[in-house]
Design an enzyme around this catalytic site. Sequence first.
Site: not given
Ligand code: 5RP
Length: 262
Positions: A33-35, A89, A91, A102, A105, A111, A129
Amino acid sequence: MIDQLTPVDRAKYAAAHCAADFVQDGMRVGLGTGSTAAWLVRRLGARVRQEGLRIIAVPTSTRTAQLAREVGINVVTLDEARWLDLTIDGADEFDAELTLIKGGGGALLQEKIVATASDQMVVITDAAKEVRTLGAFPLPVEVIPFGWQASKALVEELLSSMDVMGRKSALRMNGDQPFVTDEGNYILDLALERIGNPRQLALVLNQVPGVVENGLFVDIADQVVIGYPDGKCEMRDLSSGTAEISHAQIDLGEVQNAFSDL
Ligand code: 5RP
């Protein structure tokens, strides 16, 4: 379209695109989940539509499930899939041992369950990151709504005996209401600044009544794919105990075509 992406988004796109090549025909795949994970889902959808890639996928949130269906991926529940070959996924932070924070989001619970029920977990990320010590990003902790303030107080008390710098926690909000996870829970964001012993902290946080899960992923991730704005990817594989590093380069011009057949 590529011109409209920020450098960070181009890096996330590159990481997702490189990691999508890990997915092979017939695999059962966990979708994060996330962008960054959203780029992965779109890329896998394109492979399904254009290459006839056959996968079954378990999303880690309702958001990801909706996107996966929209791009043509066969979505099932974790109970239907039972076990997964691979989860990919994003992070919020990662260190040299691939310990992660994590939950930025709000999907950390699903997750962690999905990643742990997978033979392999690959993290997709931009380079910013990577940290020497985890903790600058607030650590998300999922708590049940009943008595959440008592859980918050207990968590803060517990932090006074942990190797962390900050001890404040805040209820995550969505406007003027508490943010509610897919499981109907709340999230406490812990401003720890520095986490000296993530393994210990992850274990003890889950002992607090009301805490469902925390966003520290210890010994779960096997590989990280770090994307860069110019389309380069660095892949580090820790599954053999030592970091094996490889590189790849994707054609950012393909961003233009990513959704052309939708
Ligand atoms: C969601 C998460 C996401 O993987 C984390 O927040 C990274 O998000 P993004 O890819 O938008 O930077 O843990 O719960």
